[in-house]
Design a protein around this motif. Structure first.
Motif, PDB file in Angstrom:
ATOM      1  N   UNK A  12      -7.912   2.171 -11.677  1.00  9.10           N
ATOM      2  CA  UNK A  12      -7.512   1.895 -10.293  1.00  9.10           C
ATOM      3  C   UNK A  12      -7.000   0.465 -10.160  1.00  9.10           C
ATOM      4  N   UNK A  13      -7.625  -0.428 -10.901  1.00  5.84           N
ATOM      5  CA  UNK A  13      -7.195  -1.818 -10.852  1.00  5.84           C
ATOM      6  C   UNK A  13      -5.744  -1.958 -11.309  1.00  5.84           C
ATOM      7  N   UNK A  14      -5.364  -1.200 -12.344  1.00  4.23           N
ATOM      8  CA  UNK A  14      -3.981  -1.252 -12.821  1.00  4.23           C
ATOM      9  C   UNK A  14      -3.022  -0.709 -11.774  1.00  4.23           C
ATOM     10  N   UNK A  15      -3.416   0.378 -11.101  1.00  8.18           N
ATOM     11  CA  UNK A  15      -2.563   0.946 -10.055  1.00  8.18           C
ATOM     12  C   UNK A  15      -2.389  -0.068  -8.928  1.00  8.18           C
ATOM     13  N   UNK A  16      -3.479  -0.721  -8.540  1.00  5.40           N
ATOM     14  CA  UNK A  16      -3.391  -1.721  -7.481  1.00  5.40           C
ATOM     15  C   UNK A  16      -2.486  -2.874  -7.896  1.00  5.40           C
ATOM     16  N   UNK A  17      -2.542  -3.238  -9.179  1.00  5.82           N
ATOM     17  CA  UNK A  17      -1.677  -4.307  -9.681  1.00  5.82           C
ATOM     18  C   UNK A  17      -0.202  -3.870  -9.657  1.00  5.82           C
ATOM     19  N   UNK A  18       0.054  -2.608 -10.029  1.00  9.59           N
ATOM     20  CA  UNK A  18       1.423  -2.082 -10.009  1.00  9.59           C
ATOM     21  C   UNK A  18       1.948  -1.978  -8.581  1.00  9.59           C
ATOM     22  N   UNK A  19       1.021  -1.765  -7.637  1.00 11.84           N
ATOM     23  CA  UNK A  19       1.336  -1.736  -6.202  1.00 11.84           C
ATOM     24  C   UNK A  19       2.502  -0.801  -5.862  1.00 11.84           C
ATOM     25  N   UNK A  20       2.359   0.511  -6.138  1.00 12.83           N
ATOM     26  CA  UNK A  20       3.460   1.446  -5.856  1.00 12.83           C
ATOM     27  C   UNK A  20       3.750   1.569  -4.369  1.00 12.83           C
TER      28      UNK A  20
ATOM     29  N   UNK B 273      -5.961   5.215   0.644  1.00 11.65           N
ATOM     30  CA  UNK B 273      -5.617   4.648   1.949  1.00 11.65           C
ATOM     31  C   UNK B 273      -6.554   3.510   2.355  1.00 11.65           C
ATOM     32  N   UNK B 274      -7.726   3.447   1.735  1.00 13.98           N
ATOM     33  CA  UNK B 274      -8.700   2.409   2.102  1.00 13.98           C
ATOM     34  C   UNK B 274      -8.354   1.050   1.503  1.00 13.98           C
ATOM     35  N   UNK B 275      -7.398   1.007   0.555  1.00 17.44           N
ATOM     36  CA  UNK B 275      -7.030  -0.264  -0.071  1.00 17.44           C
ATOM     37  C   UNK B 275      -5.959  -0.953   0.790  1.00 17.44           C
ATOM     38  N   UNK B 276      -6.377  -1.948   1.533  1.00 15.92           N
ATOM     39  CA  UNK B 276      -5.470  -2.583   2.494  1.00 15.92           C
ATOM     40  C   UNK B 276      -4.343  -3.371   1.837  1.00 15.92           C
ATOM     41  N   UNK B 277      -4.519  -3.762   0.553  1.00 14.45           N
ATOM     42  CA  UNK B 277      -3.464  -4.531  -0.120  1.00 14.45           C
ATOM     43  C   UNK B 277      -2.430  -3.636  -0.787  1.00 14.45           C
ATOM     44  N   UNK B 278      -2.671  -2.342  -0.799  1.00 14.95           N
ATOM     45  CA  UNK B 278      -1.783  -1.399  -1.478  1.00 14.95           C
ATOM     46  C   UNK B 278      -0.602  -1.052  -0.576  1.00 14.95           C
ATOM     47  N   UNK B 279       0.605  -1.246  -1.077  1.00 15.25           N
ATOM     48  CA  UNK B 279       1.807  -0.995  -0.277  1.00 15.25           C
ATOM     49  C   UNK B 279       1.866   0.444   0.224  1.00 15.25           C
ATOM     50  N   UNK B 280       1.570   1.406  -0.647  1.00 14.34           N
ATOM     51  CA  UNK B 280       1.620   2.821  -0.251  1.00 14.34           C
ATOM     52  C   UNK B 280       0.616   3.117   0.848  1.00 14.34           C
ATOM     53  N   UNK B 281      -0.512   2.403   0.851  1.00 16.06           N
ATOM     54  CA  UNK B 281      -1.521   2.600   1.894  1.00 16.06           C
ATOM     55  C   UNK B 281      -1.066   1.976   3.209  1.00 16.06           C
ATOM     56  N   UNK B 282      -0.459   0.796   3.118  1.00 18.60           N
ATOM     57  CA  UNK B 282      -0.006   0.124   4.344  1.00 18.60           C
ATOM     58  C   UNK B 282       1.048   0.946   5.086  1.00 18.60           C
TER      59      UNK B 282
END
Length: 211
Positions: A131-139, A159-168
């Motif tokens: 998950x950390x790698x996905x968050x770093x890739x920030x799709x 969706x709970x990851x506020x820094x993730x572009x796809x979630x925002x």
């Protein structure tokens, strides 16, 4: 593994195998006089279309198979023209949850993403990822297949990851695993239209996904 006795009892005219079938069993079937055709596990769209045409020849439907393939190629070309020049979002396609597994860039799902006008930011050769790698890739977009796990719960987790572009932007979707992972040539076009809609909402054709 296959049930040799059952196949022999059925007396098929032809046996369709894959390159995952143990070669010893294929040899044994051929020794019993059966015609066995081996189909490769295809890595891209072209391989799938070639194998489909080959299947058409085997079952005596050569012209019909070629007609279907040409129609698919035409539709794909038309769809590519439709999205030509649009921004290319970064995409992750999640196939498994435990362990976390995404479509690598050497898989046929990569063709879906690139043809739909996206960039697959998954790993090159293996889909194993943290998950950390996905968050770093920030799709920009995360697509989750409903293959044997609680896809909606997985969507909520992303969706709970506020820094993730796809979630925002809430560009996290759940789609049918059969459509994405087990395509026929016509189904490939259907799923490609859906992916275009998800990656480029302003231009995509109809389809169904959980959004």
């Amino acid at each position: 593994e296959i049930n040799m006795e059952k196949i022999i009892a059925l007396k098929p005219d032809i046996i369709l195998a894959t390159d995952l079938t143990p070669i010893q069993q294929i040899h044994a079937l051929r020794k019993h006089g059966f015609k066995v055709e081996i189909f490769s596990f295809w890595k891209n769209l072209n391989t799938m279309l070639n194998e489909f045409e080959r299947l058409g020849r085997i079952v005596g439907k050569k012209e019909k198979a070629e007609e279907i393939v040409e129609k698919v190629k035409t539709e794909i070309n038309q769809l590519r023209k439709k999205i030509n020049g649009l921004p290319k979002p970064k995409v992750i396609v999640e196939i498994g949850i435990n362990p976390l597994w995404v479509a690598p860039r050497n898989s046929f799902i990569n063709d879906y993403i690139t043809l739909a006008g996206g960039i697959n930011v998954g790993p090159e050769k293996t889909g194993l990822i943290s998950r950390e790698e996905v968050l770093h890739l920030n799709p920009d977009v995360i697509i989750i297949t409903d293959m044997g796990f609680a896809a909606e719960k997985e969507k909520e987790k992303w969706l709970s990851y506020s820094t993730l572009q796809a979630a925002r932007t809430k560009h996290i979707y759940v789609i049918n695993s059969d459509d994405l992972c087990s395509p026929t040539p016509p189904r490939f076009v259907k799923t490609l239209k859906l992916l275009i809609k998800l990656l480029h909402p302003e231009t995509g054709d109809g389809g169904h996904a959980s959004m």
